[in-house]
Design an enzyme around this catalytic site. Sequence first.
Site: not given
Length: 157
Positions: A45, A61, A100
Site C-alpha cells: 500500500h 507514498h 489518485k
Amino acid sequence: MSLDFAINGKVRDLADLKATLRRLWFELYPRSGKSLVLDTSGFEHVMVGEFKSAGSVNGMHSWLSFYEKEQNGTLNYYGHTCSVHSNTVCAAFEWDGRIKRKASLFLRTSPAYDIAIYSLCFILYPGGMCPIVVDGTAMVIRTYSKDGHIATAFVVE
C-alpha cells in the site's frame, strides 16, 4: 543494543523489532472491511501502491515508486496539489488508467528512510498523528492501522 531511546519500551529488543517490522509491513491482511481474503500489506500500500477499484489508486507514498512508474510510462503525473514542506509534495496522477487525486510523498528519501520514519511513527502513535522534525521543518505523519498492521502512513499536508 537498547532501543528504549527511540521507541519508549514498545519493542523489547532487536529480535522483537525485526518481528514487529515484518508483521507491520509484510504480513498480508484483508484491505476490505468485510473480506477475509488476505490481499494486501503495508508495504504494498505505502511503498508500491495498489488499485482500490477499477477507477482509483490507493496508497503509493514513495517518490521512488512514483518515479519508476512515470519513467516506464504507466503513470501520468497531473501536477502537485500542495507543497507545504520543501521536502514533500502532494501529487495527482493516473496509474494504468486509475486516478489518485492526492498522494503525499517525501522527496529524495530512500525507501529505508521512509520505512524507518513511518515505522517509528506507527509504533509510537498507531493509527494517529506523529509530530516530527525533518531538516528543521516541523511536520506530521498520519498512520492508520488495520488488524495491527500498517494500513497506510503518509505526510500530512
